[in-house]
Enzyme design. Sequence first.
Site, PDB file in Angstrom:
ATOM      1  N   GLN A 267       0.833  -1.200   0.000  1.00  0.00           N
ATOM      2  CA  GLN A 267       0.000   0.000   0.000  1.00  0.00           C
ATOM      3  C   GLN A 267       0.867   1.249   0.000  1.00  0.00           C
ATOM      4  OE1 GLN A 267      -2.950   1.412  -1.032  1.00  0.00           O
ATOM      5  NE2 GLN A 267      -3.488  -0.556  -0.176  1.00  0.00           N
ATOM      6  N   HIS A 270       2.251   2.981  -3.202  1.00  0.00           N
ATOM      7  CA  HIS A 270       1.388   3.703  -4.155  1.00  0.00           C
ATOM      8  C   HIS A 270       1.772   5.174  -4.224  1.00  0.00           C
ATOM      9  CE1 HIS A 270      -1.535   1.151  -6.027  1.00  0.00           C
ATOM     10  NE2 HIS A 270      -1.812   0.540  -4.897  1.00  0.00           N
ATOM     11  N   GLU A 335     -10.245   1.231   3.541  1.00  0.00           N
ATOM     12  CA  GLU A 335     -10.492   0.815   2.158  1.00  0.00           C
ATOM     13  C   GLU A 335     -10.210  -0.691   2.003  1.00  0.00           C
ATOM     14  OE1 GLU A 335      -7.647   2.439  -0.518  1.00  0.00           O
ATOM     15  OE2 GLU A 335      -8.834   2.006  -2.313  1.00  0.00           O
ATOM     16  N   HIS A 336      -9.027  -1.117   2.437  1.00  0.00           N
ATOM     17  CA  HIS A 336      -8.652  -2.533   2.390  1.00  0.00           C
ATOM     18  C   HIS A 336      -8.420  -3.015   3.816  1.00  0.00           C
ATOM     19  CE1 HIS A 336      -6.903  -0.717  -1.349  1.00  0.00           C
ATOM     20  NE2 HIS A 336      -7.504  -1.738  -1.912  1.00  0.00           N
ATOM     21  N   ASP A 369      -6.244  -6.606  -5.816  1.00  0.00           N
ATOM     22  CA  ASP A 369      -5.992  -5.456  -6.690  1.00  0.00           C
ATOM     23  C   ASP A 369      -6.048  -5.855  -8.160  1.00  0.00           C
ATOM     24  OD1 ASP A 369      -5.628  -3.728  -4.606  1.00  0.00           O
ATOM     25  OD2 ASP A 369      -3.435  -3.874  -4.602  1.00  0.00           O
ATOM     26  N   GLU A 423     -51.226  19.371   3.912  1.00  0.00           N
ATOM     27  CA  GLU A 423     -50.022  20.077   3.459  1.00  0.00           C
ATOM     28  C   GLU A 423     -50.371  21.308   2.625  1.00  0.00           C
ATOM     29  OE1 GLU A 423     -47.431  17.240   1.506  1.00  0.00           O
ATOM     30  OE2 GLU A 423     -46.893  16.274   3.405  1.00  0.00           O
ATOM     31  N   HIS A 428     -53.150  18.448  -5.573  1.00  0.00           N
ATOM     32  CA  HIS A 428     -52.842  17.057  -5.252  1.00  0.00           C
ATOM     33  C   HIS A 428     -54.108  16.345  -4.761  1.00  0.00           C
ATOM     34  CE1 HIS A 428     -48.651  18.375  -5.412  1.00  0.00           C
ATOM     35  NE2 HIS A 428     -48.234  17.136  -5.217  1.00  0.00           N
TER      36      HIS A 428
END
Lengths: 437, 437
Positions: A267, A270, A335-336, A369, A423, A428
């Site tokens: 990791q 990277h 993430e991992h 990966d 409302e 409506h």
Amino acid sequence: MPVQIRKLDSSDSDFKSRLSAVLAFEAGEDAAIDQAAAQILADVKARGDAAVLECTNRFDRLDAASVAALEISQSEMQQALAGLPAGRRAALQTAADRVRAYHERQKKECGSDGFTYTEADGTVLGQKVTPLDRVGIYVPGGKAAYPSSVLMNAIPAKVAGVQEVIMVVPTPSGVKNELVLAAAAIAGVDRVFTIGGAQAVGALAYGTDTIPPVDKIVGPGNAYVAAAKRRVFGIVGIDMIAGPSEILVICDGSTDPDWVAMDLFSQAEHDELAQSILLCPDAAYIEKVEASINRQLDAMPRKDVIRTSLTNRGALLKVRDMDEACEIANLIAAEHLEISAENPQQWADKIRHAGAMFLGRFSSESLGDYCAGPNHVLPTSRTARFSSPLGVYDFQKRSSIIQVSEAGAQTLGEVAAELAYGEGLQAHARSAEYRLK
Amino acid sequence: MPVQIRKLDSSDSDFKSRLSAVLAFEAGEDAAIDQAAAQILADVKARGDAAVLECTNRFDRLDAASVAALEISQSEMQQALAGLPAGRRAALQTAADRVRAYHERQKKECGSDGFTYTEADGTVLGQKVTPLDRVGIYVPGGKAAYPSSVLMNAIPAKVAGVQEVIMVVPTPSGVKNELVLAAAAIAGVDRVFTIGGAQAVGALAYGTDTIPPVDKIVGPGNAYVAAAKRRVFGIVGIDMIAGPSEILVICDGSTDPDWVAMDLFSQAEHDELAQSILLCPDAAYIEKVEASINRQLDAMPRKDVIRTSLTNRGALLKVRDMDEACEIANLIAAEHLEISAENPQQWADKIRHAGAMFLGRFSSESLGDYCAGPNHVLPTSRTARFSSPLGVYDFQKRSSIIQVSEAGAQTLGEVAAELAYGEGLQAHARSAEYRLK
């Protein structure tokens, strides 16, 4: 010089604040970059191809005569694939096949058929699921050009049933990445344009005479690309804006320390902002991993990046026990997440937040990966608390189905009218009442 | 004076450009509002409760002593519910029950159980689905305070399994909306704070001493709220930023023209930017709807809003046939699509893009707005091309599961290493190779 990686112990009185400091990451928002991206987008919206061509020739140092001349033909993509060494081509094909198989399974399991059901009075309710029509995939040029990312972004779109996948990839000074083109061929990308930056995002979002507008743009890019994607969100869909990549390893102390050290390296290599953290209840084991880090580092070609990443953002955390490791992992929402332990499922059951879980010692993150099958585009920076891996579902959308029977309109009409009057929405109410007998 | 609603014919030579003009809508981006929201967010992040309290007392003209004093107790919510007239309470309960039933079905059908599968060599791949831990729901105060929106936002979160739903609703000058509190009680909202604006978004995103941080913020708000939500996106999840509401009616010319006119009104009465469009192959029928519009308008309490909306953004479109109507509907990708026709399913099958489809003459949009069951939070402004109704899936997220067997690591390791070397990531390659025998 040994790596100065931080070491924390969950029994320290200031543990929580130190952990927060380790995790703190503010994505820099650069107003100048944002403004530059906004101007390019406005130019592309107003002038179309002419703006895209000018930006591309200028920023990528090209001399193209038209945007059409920037398109790469299917035959050029096929040539790139045919030109690969046999071993690499086979590996790319195996990875693509496995990624496709996983996402086909995901499509089947995630409600892609939609549903309908009929109530006693004949009213039908349900949900229709359809693919997006056309999707754009941004692929960075230069050093961060990863063919595996082409597979991971394009294949789920194709599995979802997207008719047209358009890839953009800048080619600074005209240098093309043959592996990226080969991956596009294998993934079934329909069209490729060698454009990049905010101008490529604008072309995909607004469309030009040459480049058709897409419905969603996915894929990573630099700060200009990220700023442009944020700005076109709403005109088109976008994926998450990714932060630095992270790995969290929970180890029970029984895995070869060299394996865990190398997983942390994978990791850290990277980029310098990437984050590698180990959680372990065994202080002696943590020492072994630290020794292995220092023993193995010098042999790594990317040792400088790894050293900086581990020093600034890495951490070795001693925890009370594996249960506490899981609690902390839920806070970190990595993430991992590798659970490198005997009987990993017992710990996986306690994990609520993680992009991807790698269970058992043989499940190194690097396998995921490239070729295990699940997507490697995953939520970073704690966003796994509320978001998911890129998947088939990102290239589908749902429409509600409401078919009210005449009988159903009698009961529903009274309820709707009562609430609509409450409302203050009289049209409506009347619209519902017209359906009453 | 008759309503000057635009009339287009698909056989006109300038039809496409006129249709584009009808659909064109630019959400105004106000730099001053964005800056104000950014400042409030920064203040809340830095000073927490103190900032929230100051903003609330100032903007909502209150005199609260603490943020804790702005919390509404469960017993006050229950009192609001008990205090409703019996008919209204029953209608609210029926609506909630139906919305819950639909979303329970959706949960069952949309892959909420996740999946795993085992490959021949023992490798297990799959996906785990988990609910978000804590969600914030923004409910506007004042005129646009709709109890139905409380149900539509809170119920899917609860069905998904969210442990804690925190609602924020501003109470300008201290005026509370009893229907909104009653809806919160019925929907099972866990905590309610009477705060609003960018300060409420900041409190939910960052957390304060009194208000816990959430993982996602949903619900509509004014321009400050929208700007604040855009800015905290990434720290928390957000739903789509909604544009003006739209209805598109495809009619085969056999529905009572008064019904269709009132359906167009029911959208137009929302606000002056709302959009109502009719597609029909029968020119004489379009004349009848237009006559009905003019005949019915004066009786509507919100006639001024309806007139402005229909004049500025409405359209009656004559098409060649129902097939062309479906083609154009796919271009428009409307939030609400009514197919008011005999055998509506044949046309629904041709629709790829719509937030919700209302099939057959008895399925007025208003029934879906309140009580049919599917969600009324839907993608606007053509975003149905790539996004979906709010649903249970918005309150869940997925984690990939990768458990590679020792045998699996032998084959996957070679593939991963080959590709990792191709990308220049040697630690990735070594990490995979360590698992080879």
